[in-house]
Scaffold this active site. Structure first.
Site, short mmCIF file in Angstrom:
data_model
loop_
_atom_site.label_atom_id
_atom_site.label_comp_id
_atom_site.label_asym_id
_atom_site.label_seq_id
_atom_site.Cartn_x
_atom_site.Cartn_y
_atom_site.Cartn_z
N GLU A 115 0.82 -1.22 0.00
CA GLU A 115 0.00 0.00 0.00
C GLU A 115 0.85 1.27 0.00
O GLU A 115 0.36 2.35 0.33
CB GLU A 115 -0.97 0.02 1.20
CG GLU A 115 -1.96 -1.13 1.26
CD GLU A 115 -2.98 -1.16 0.13
OE1 GLU A 115 -2.93 -0.32 -0.78
OE2 GLU A 115 -3.82 -2.09 0.15
N HIS A 138 -2.59 2.20 8.25
CA HIS A 138 -3.72 1.50 7.63
C HIS A 138 -3.99 0.23 8.44
O HIS A 138 -3.05 -0.49 8.79
CB HIS A 138 -3.39 1.13 6.18
CG HIS A 138 -4.34 0.13 5.59
ND1 HIS A 138 -5.70 0.33 5.54
CD2 HIS A 138 -4.13 -1.08 5.04
CE1 HIS A 138 -6.27 -0.72 4.98
NE2 HIS A 138 -5.34 -1.60 4.67
N HIS A 140 -7.37 -2.88 9.54
CA HIS A 140 -8.69 -3.42 9.25
C HIS A 140 -9.53 -3.38 10.53
O HIS A 140 -9.97 -4.41 11.04
CB HIS A 140 -8.55 -4.85 8.72
CG HIS A 140 -7.68 -4.94 7.48
ND1 HIS A 140 -7.14 -6.11 7.03
CD2 HIS A 140 -7.28 -3.98 6.60
CE1 HIS A 140 -6.44 -5.88 5.91
NE2 HIS A 140 -6.50 -4.58 5.64
N GLU A 168 -16.75 12.19 22.43
CA GLU A 168 -15.40 12.65 22.07
C GLU A 168 -15.21 12.90 20.57
O GLU A 168 -14.31 13.64 20.18
CB GLU A 168 -14.38 11.56 22.45
CG GLU A 168 -14.25 11.33 23.91
CD GLU A 168 -12.99 11.99 24.42
OE1 GLU A 168 -11.92 11.36 24.28
OE2 GLU A 168 -13.06 13.12 24.91
N HIS A 209 -13.08 -2.88 3.56
CA HIS A 209 -11.64 -3.17 3.69
C HIS A 209 -11.05 -2.68 5.02
O HIS A 209 -10.50 -3.47 5.78
CB HIS A 209 -10.89 -2.57 2.49
CG HIS A 209 -9.43 -2.89 2.47
ND1 HIS A 209 -8.75 -3.29 1.33
CD2 HIS A 209 -8.49 -2.87 3.45
CE1 HIS A 209 -7.49 -3.53 1.63
NE2 HIS A 209 -7.30 -3.28 2.91
#
Ligand code: 2HA
Ligand code: ZN
Length: 269
Positions: A115, A138, A140, A168, A209
């Site tokens: 990525e 990144h 999941h 929050e 994703h």
């Protein structure tokens, strides 16, 4: 000095282990890249010495000569702590912007995360807004991912739902979150689309994703993701029962004003 004991390394390793245990980085899922300054890296290695040169297969020239500590392609967050040099690498983007030099790590001949286009495009976008920007994560995140199966995928309504699920949220991400439809991962195209969202947001959800987060430190970047993930968890927990209460737009406005958060006013009614 031993690079494994560098503060930036210890913090990155700990972050990988934490995220693994939270269940957000199964198998080789997820990746992190963190910009380091020459000043930070220099005590631990000769930053002029390239072990190997790799092609980036895309143009990252705005990042030329910058140093990044990144997780490796195909590598598991679970294993970073046990063997950092195998699972992580320190790279410098070459002067030409299309190559990079490996200065440390990727010891089995591996390379940076698949990525990297999305990471580097996001770094470029965030750095153009904020010179203190350093980190892209990144992962999941389970409930954010779940929410992309049950919620409309537009920035405004997705943001509103998260803001409503925890007090929050509007303070932690007042600019909201960007949402991308399902796209093929690992490509320049998803990289460009992510970077476009990163012009407006520090969080970009990838439908079905996961999520990309940006910030000026690992703590801040991890923190914004865990705050959104917590809100998504509340959303999913309350999806199939009738919600009797919520945080109203009036309360969201009150919160944002009390905490002087520069929030997306057009996301409220
Ligand atoms: O590399 O998470 O998006 C593993 C991934 C790809
Ligand atoms: Zn992923």
């Amino acid at each position: 000095m031993n690079i494994n004991k560098a503060p930036f390394m210890e913090e990155l390793i700990q972050t990988c282990s934490n995220m693994y245990r939270l269940g957000w980085n199964e198998r080789n899922g997820g990746n992190i890249s963190m910009r380091l300054t020459q000043f930070e890296a220099a005590p631990y290695l000769d930053t002029a010495k390239s072990l190997r040169r790799i092609s980036l297969h895309f143009d990252a020239s705005p990042l030329a000569n910058k140093l990044f500590l990144v997780t490796g392609t195909g590598k598991y967050f679970k294993n970073v702590e046990r063997d950092p040099a195998h699972n992580l690498g320190l790279i410098r983007v070459a002067e030409d912007g299309v190559n990079a030099d490996i200065l440390w790590g990727f010891s089995d001949g591996g390379g940076p995360t698949s990525e990297l286009p999305a990471h580097f495009s996001s770094h470029i976008a965030r750095l153009s807004r904020d010179s203190s920007h350093r980190v892209i994560i990144h992962c999941h995140a389970t409930n954010i991912l779940a929410m992309t199966y049950t919620h409309p995928l537009d920035d405004r309504t997705f943001t509103r739902s998260l803001w409503q699920m925890s007090t929050e949220c509007i303070v932690v991400f007042p600019e909201g979150v960007g949402v991308l439809p399902w796209m093929l991962c690992g490509t320049d195209e998803i990289g460009r689309a992510t970077a476009e969202k990163m012009n407006d947001y520090r969080l970009c959800v990838w439908a079905q994703h996961g999520v990309f987060g940006a910030g000026s430190s690992l703590d801040e970047t991890f923190g914004i993701i865990e705050t959104a993930e917590k809100a998504a968890e509340i959303y999913m927990k309350t999806l199939n029962v009738s919600r009797l209460n919520t945080i109203t737009d009036e309360q969201l406005r009150l919160l944002a004003e009390a905490f002087k958060a520069d929030y997306r006013k057009d996301f409220l009614f």
